[in-house]
Every structure is written in C-alpha cells, then in structure tokens.
Design a protein around this motif. Structure first.
Motif, PDB file in Angstrom:
ATOM      1  N   TRP A 137     -53.645  -7.442  44.645  1.00  0.00           N
ATOM      2  CA  TRP A 137     -54.448  -6.345  45.201  1.00  0.00           C
ATOM      3  C   TRP A 137     -55.371  -6.869  46.303  1.00  0.00           C
ATOM      4  O   TRP A 137     -55.704  -6.148  47.252  1.00  0.00           O
ATOM      5  CB  TRP A 137     -55.260  -5.712  44.083  1.00  0.00           C
TER       6      TRP A 137
ATOM      7  N   HIS B 221     -52.427  -1.993  51.861  1.00  0.00           N
ATOM      8  CA  HIS B 221     -52.687  -1.440  50.526  1.00  0.00           C
ATOM      9  C   HIS B 221     -51.539  -0.539  50.087  1.00  0.00           C
ATOM     10  O   HIS B 221     -51.047  -0.639  48.944  1.00  0.00           O
ATOM     11  CB  HIS B 221     -53.994  -0.654  50.533  1.00  0.00           C
TER      12      HIS B 221
ATOM     13  N   PHE C 164     -58.106   1.598  41.579  1.00  0.00           N
ATOM     14  CA  PHE C 164     -56.708   1.272  41.847  1.00  0.00           C
ATOM     15  C   PHE C 164     -55.800   1.617  40.663  1.00  0.00           C
ATOM     16  O   PHE C 164     -54.578   1.649  40.797  1.00  0.00           O
ATOM     17  CB  PHE C 164     -56.551  -0.211  42.183  1.00  0.00           C
TER      18      PHE C 164
END
Length: 538
Positions: free
Chosen positions: A278, A295, A500
């Motif tokens: 991430w 992303h 996330f």
C-alpha cells in the motif's frame, strides 16, 4: 516459508511503535498519513517530502517526529534562493582559518541534527546542493579535509511546489516517501475549529526509540523475506510505470524493497505482505495526480499471487480453450469397419467409391450427345449431298452439345420430312434418356468426421487441467482466508490507513469472482476434452 529472524527483536516493539504513532497524532486533524510516513521513513533510514500550501502542518509533522527519538537533536530552516551554506552547515571556524584549515562549526546545525525540517527545500542553490545530497544519502558531511559521519535519522523536506529544473532531480529522488498535504477537508473542518491552544504530544521516555533500537530495526529488516507474489507485483508495477511515463530509478526500487521490509518487521512479520505494498503509492509519483493512479493500480492488483494472478490464469485458460476448439474443429477422412477410406456420395451418404459419372455441364447447362441422324443442314434440300453435312462426332470433340446447339441441327427421318431438333417429335424422349447424355467423371469429396484423438493426448490434457484446477482451488481457499481476515489485518497494520479496507475488500471480492468464473471454465474444458472422440484400440 521465510526463515526465523536471526536477531530477536524486543517483543513489545510493534506495540511501542504503535503507541508512538498514536501519540504523534495527538491534536492533529487529517494528518494521519504524513505522520505514519514520517515515522516509517525514520525507521527505515529514509526521508519524507511534503508538498502543499503554507499552513498545512508540514513543519509540525517534523517537530513531532523529533519527539519519537531519544537522544535526538533537531534542526529547522527555511531556504530561499539567497540561503548561504553557513545557514545550514554552520559558520567557518575562525580559529581553523588562522591555522589554514577550512572547517565549519557544525554544532547546532544540520550536520549534527538527528531530525531536520527543511522548508522550501527546492530553493536550495548550487552552493548548498552537493553537500546536501551527500548528507541525505551517505549521512556524511565533508568538513574541510575530513568527511564526518552525521547522526541524521531522517529529514522532512517541504515545498509549496514541485521542483523545476534538472539540477533538482537528484535532490527530489533522495526523498523516497512523498506526500501531498492539502487543507483540512470540509468534513474535518469542525474538528479543526474545536482545537484549543497548542496541543502537545506527550509520551514517556521509555516509549521513545534509542539509537540502539533504530540500529536493531534496520539490521533485522534486511533479513525479512520478500515473497514471490510481492516480487511479481513490483515487476508488474515497474512495467506499468514505464508504460505510464512514470520514471523510477533502480536505486529507488531497491530503497522501496528496504522500506517494505521495515514495514513488515515493525508489524511483527518475517516476510513482506501484499498489504505492505500500500505504501508504494507514496514512493513512485513525480506529480501528485500520479499517486491516485498508482493507488488504483495497486488496489486492483492486491490479492493476486505470482502463480495464480487472475490475469495470467485467464491467459492460460484462453490458450486451453483455443486448444480444445482446435481439437473439436479438427476433421479427418472417415474409414469403414475394414479400414477403407470413405467418400461423400451425391446423396450425402458415405461410400467406398472415389467417384461417379454424371451429366457434364457447360456454363451451367447440361450437355448431350448429338442424335445418330443429325445434320447441320436440311438433308431433304440437298438430295444425295446431304451426307456431307451429317454430324459424325456425337461428342463434339468431347465438348458435348447444349440444348440450344442441338436445336440448330436437323434430324433425318426417311418416313417423313426432316425436322429441326427443336421441332422433332422425339426430342423430349431423347433429352430424358441418360444414354444420350454427355457424361464426365466426378471425384467424390472425402467423407469427413471429427478427428479421433489419441488416448494419450486426451489423458494428458485432462491430467494437466485437473492439476491446474487443484492449484486454483488451493489459491481460492487462501483467498477466502485473506478476505475473512482482511479487515483485521488492515486495521492492525501500523502504516496502512483504515480507509483502505473497503477498496481492498472490493478488489479481493472481484478477484474471487474472477477465480470462480475461471474454475467454471476449467470444468467446461475438462468436460470438452473428455467428450473428444478417441482412436479405437486394436
């Protein structure tokens, strides 16, 4: 599986770092990401760049980071085009000059700082740039004739704008982590207004990290394993960055691996996880809008393994489907029980005959033989000379006669007057009698049937498909476990923000659906190969 770490770290390391992180966030609104990145950068021996307008707490992040270490010195400076080296590296030593030594008094300046904040860092001029690059990368400072080691843990750089000019590219590349910091959002604005006074982050001396703690973390991080699925993800991401025009140096990729190892270690793991990746979105962009692209790429790719990446698996299944279709579409000439080749007769049924005779045609018209008493002229008008006009070659030199050609000829009848063929009383009977047809040999096409495959070929295909299906089933089981623990894994992660969890869940659920679809296609492939006709065993 990764081997256990050779050096045992303190059992409370993860808890201490988590407490540090939370303490650093005290009184900050929507600054979770820059604080996390600053602390992780320091642990990994890297630097953080904050891009954003004035008044967005960029300097406060650096000051808070300084509090996480003990002992630690802090240095802060605002750079301008007119900043001179003395403002960063210290004044020249008068005593040293008297002794013909060109040395600086570095105490309380950047060469003696543990944590530093350099605002408007891209305003650095050429007089500062070279020394700054060496200090950031090698943690060393050239002071006169001596190269001195520095206690630098990490630098937080800040700028209101991106660097312009190639001479600043090397400085920009020294900051592994980059974060765009904007004003507080509409949703967070009320919380900002509720703050009163200067909120100070306070935590105990025992919570802070020492130089020994940092050294242990950095040494142990080198032993953290980087599994195949992470390597595959990084390789795919490198190709994607190249296609998108995002330039990433080889040195930067190596530093990224070290950062991921540190992230895994500080989370109490001995191998890098896909979720550690991430962080990649904050390492690869050159322009702020590229971060979102990285992303999104990562969110769509997370959950895939090196061997069972759904896109790769789809290509494998497509190739198998093409192979099955080729076998299904393959045709061979059929044989009868005695092994004789079969041909397709006029009635569509199989026959051992290779051909037959049929009425010939020219331009689509049927062809005939000329009648025995056919003449090119009326024999009644030429007396005994009519024999000269008689047609002696009934086949017309093998070309035959069309009905129109026959209509122009005369048929001699001794019992009555001669008539042209089209007025001849026996014309229809003559045309329908096959004995009067001009015939030709016609080859029959082979009678085709689906190719009978060798039993060994079919069995080998079924075995490979079964093995592939078992591997995908195993991957699916792991994926389901991954999905079940996703929320807890992300919420417990020191560096990944909780928001996330939702896109990661969507990505994994999408991967699960892809895998289910592919398993269905694999089952149809097994059925298809199983139904292929096989050669009969003698």
């Amino acid at each position: 599986m990764a081997e256990p770490l050779k050096k045992k770290l303190p059992s409370d390391l993860t808890a201490r770092i988590e407490a540090l992180r939370d303490a650093l966030l005290t009184g900050l609104v929507e600054r979770d990401v820059p604080v996390r990145l600053a602390l992780l950068a320091a642990l990994a021996g890297e630097h953080l760049l904050l891009i954003g307008p004035p008044g967005t707490a960029k300097s406060l992040v650096a000051r808070r980071l300084h509090l996480a270490f003990h002992p630690a010195t802090y240095f802060e400076r605002l750079l301008t085009r007119f900043t001179v080296p003395e403002e960063l590296f210290g004044p020249l030593s008068i005593k040293g000059l008297e002794e013909d030594r060109y040395e600086r008094l570095t105490e309380a300046y950047l060469p003696k700082a543990s944590v530093a904040f350099l605002d408007e860092i891209f305003k650095a001029n050429s007089a500062i740039l070279n020394a700054l690059l060496a200090l950031l990368n090698e943690r060393e400072f050239d002071n006169g004739k001596r190269r001195e080691p520095t206690p630098l843990i990490s630098v937080v750089g800040a700028s209101n704008e991106l660097p312009e000019g190639e001479e600043l590219d090397a400085l920009f590349d020294r900051f592994l982590l980059r974060c765009h910091v904007g004003p507080v959002s509409k949703a967070g604005f009320p919380s900002l207004l509720e703050l009163r006074g200067d909120v100070v982050a306070e935590f105990s001396r025992q919570l802070r990290l020492s130089d020994e703690d940092l050294a242990e973390v950095r040494q142990a991080a080198t032993e953290v394993a980087v599994p195949d699925d992470v390597v595959a993800l990084l390789a795919d991401l490198r190709d994607w960055c190249t296609a998108e025009g995002i330039q990433v140096s080889d040195r930067r990729w190596r530093k990224i691996v070290k950062l991921l190892q540190t992230a895994a270690l500080t989370n109490g793991r001995d191998r890098v996880s896909i979720w550690d990746c991430w962080l990649l979105q904050h390492c690869l962009w050159s322009e702020p809008e590229q971060r979102a692209k990285v992303h999104d790429w990562y969110a769509a790719r997370a959950g895939a393994s090196s061997a069972m990446d759904p896109s790769r698996l789809t290509r494998i299944v497509v190739s198998w489907e093409a192979r099955l279709k080729q076998d299904q579409d393959s045709r061979s000439q059929a044989r009868d029980a005695e092994g004789n080749l079969l041909f397709k007769g006029p009635d569509g049924k199989p026959s051992v005959n290779k051909g037959y005779r049929a009425q010939a045609r020219r331009g689509g018209e049927p062809l005939y033989l000329a009648p025995h008493d056919a003449y090119t002229k009326d024999p009644d008008s030429y007396g005994t000379g009519y024999h000269n006009s008689k047609i002696t070659d009934r086949t017309n030199a093998g070309a035959g006669f069309t009905r129109g050609e026959l209509n122009a000829y005369w048929i001699h009848d001794p019992s009555r007057n001669s008539r042209q063929f089209d007025r001849w009383a026996n014309r229809d009977a003559y045309l329908t009698n096959q004995a009067n047809w001009h015939m030709e040999a016609v080859d029959l096409p082979p009678f085709m049937e689906p190719t009978r495959q060798k039993a060994a070929h079919v069995d080998a295909c079924l075995k490979e498909l079964t093995t592939l299906g078992q591997q995908v089933e195993t991957y699916k089981a792991q994926l389901l476990v991954h999905i079940a623990s996703l929320d807890a894994d992300i919420r417990a992660h020191l560096w990944v923000t909780d928001d996330f969890a939702e896109p990661a869940a969507r990505s994994l659920e999408g991967t699960r659906r892809e895998v289910d679809t592919l398993l269905g296609r694999l089952e149809k492939l097994r059925q298809g190969f199983g139904l292929l006709p096989r050669e009969e065993v003698a």
